[in-house]
Design an enzyme around this catalytic site. Sequence first.
Site, PDB file in Angstrom:
ATOM      1  N   HIS A 176      -3.300   1.089   7.941  1.00 48.48           N
ATOM      2  CA  HIS A 176      -2.173   1.966   8.187  1.00 48.48           C
ATOM      3  C   HIS A 176      -1.970   2.822   7.069  1.00 48.48           C
ATOM      4  O   HIS A 176      -1.481   3.791   7.365  1.00 48.48           O
ATOM      5  CB  HIS A 176      -1.056   0.683   7.824  1.00 48.48           C
ATOM      6  N   GLU A 177      -2.552   2.727   5.820  1.00 53.63           N
ATOM      7  CA  GLU A 177      -2.632   3.708   4.821  1.00 53.63           C
ATOM      8  C   GLU A 177      -3.283   4.837   4.970  1.00 53.63           C
ATOM      9  O   GLU A 177      -3.079   6.081   5.000  1.00 53.63           O
ATOM     10  CB  GLU A 177      -2.963   3.191   3.471  1.00 53.63           C
ATOM     11  N   GLN A 233       3.334  10.051   1.348  1.00 54.60           N
ATOM     12  CA  GLN A 233       4.609   9.315   1.437  1.00 54.60           C
ATOM     13  C   GLN A 233       5.476   9.719   0.028  1.00 54.60           C
ATOM     14  O   GLN A 233       6.675   9.230   0.205  1.00 54.60           O
ATOM     15  CB  GLN A 233       4.421   7.727   1.226  1.00 54.60           C
ATOM     16  N   HIS A 247      -1.664   7.199   7.588  1.00 55.09           N
ATOM     17  CA  HIS A 247      -0.778   8.235   6.971  1.00 55.09           C
ATOM     18  C   HIS A 247      -1.511   9.438   6.534  1.00 55.09           C
ATOM     19  O   HIS A 247      -1.038  10.574   6.526  1.00 55.09           O
ATOM     20  CB  HIS A 247      -0.341   7.538   5.747  1.00 55.09           C
ATOM     21  N   CYS A 266       6.659  -0.342   6.924  1.00 51.44           N
ATOM     22  CA  CYS A 266       6.270   0.728   6.318  1.00 51.44           C
ATOM     23  C   CYS A 266       7.418   1.226   5.260  1.00 51.44           C
ATOM     24  O   CYS A 266       8.662   1.303   5.624  1.00 51.44           O
ATOM     25  CB  CYS A 266       5.887   1.814   7.020  1.00 51.44           C
ATOM     26  N   LEU A 267       6.921   1.498   3.901  1.00 54.14           N
ATOM     27  CA  LEU A 267       8.099   1.963   3.005  1.00 54.14           C
ATOM     28  C   LEU A 267       8.887   3.201   3.501  1.00 54.14           C
ATOM     29  O   LEU A 267       9.769   3.558   2.932  1.00 54.14           O
ATOM     30  CB  LEU A 267       7.524   2.191   1.583  1.00 54.14           C
ATOM     31  N   GLY A 316       1.012  -1.151   0.018  1.00 58.64           N
ATOM     32  CA  GLY A 316      -0.026  -0.122   0.033  1.00 58.64           C
ATOM     33  C   GLY A 316       0.884   1.190  -0.048  1.00 58.64           C
ATOM     34  O   GLY A 316       1.949   1.303   0.401  1.00 58.64           O
TER      35      GLY A 316
HETATM   36 ZN   LIG Z   1       3.423   2.972   5.684  1.00 61.92          ZN
END
Ligand SMILES: [Zn+2]
Length: 174
Positions: free
Chosen positions: A137-138, A51, A141, A95-96, A46
């Site tokens: 999670h997304e 991000q 953000h 997480c990226l 995701g």
């Molecule tokens: Zn993340």
Amino acid sequence: MAIFEILKYPNPVLRQISEPVTVFDQDLADLASDMAETMLAAPGAGLAAPQVGKPVRLIVIDNSSDEEDHGTRVLPLVNPEIVESDGSQIFEEGCLSVDELKANVSRANFIRVEAQDLEGRPIDLEFEGRRAVILQHEIDHLKGILFIDHLSLLKRTMYEKHVSKKLKKQEKEK
Ligand SMILES: [Zn+2]
């Protein structure tokens, strides 16, 4: 199509509250498709617009049912809102935007999400298990929340120290 650079913690954009999307134009469709490409290349399950440095309420998730069709069904969601949640589950998250850390986070097991598609049409979806985790999670953000915020203060402080040490070292080596 383009691959974005993914911002890393502690970049302040990751802490911004994202603005709602009000214009459903080609720019939005292009942003979603570039985000999808960026997510798949990473690879990640995701990705949220902040991000990649765009603090707007847009996320993309890999909605494949299993490993085999990984990336064949990227689902973009505009202005997503969790309107119902139930149960709880603990899942190991990464997480990226958060390097070198994976940790267990407790989240709802079931969620119902109201959102819009890229043309602005309303959509109403239900998610369970792993996909419910990705969605929560997304959507976090978009509120400037990272999964490390769900960890114990001790764990989070250890990670913050680790990152600031690493950044100081990189600074010295320049
Ligand atoms: Zn993340």
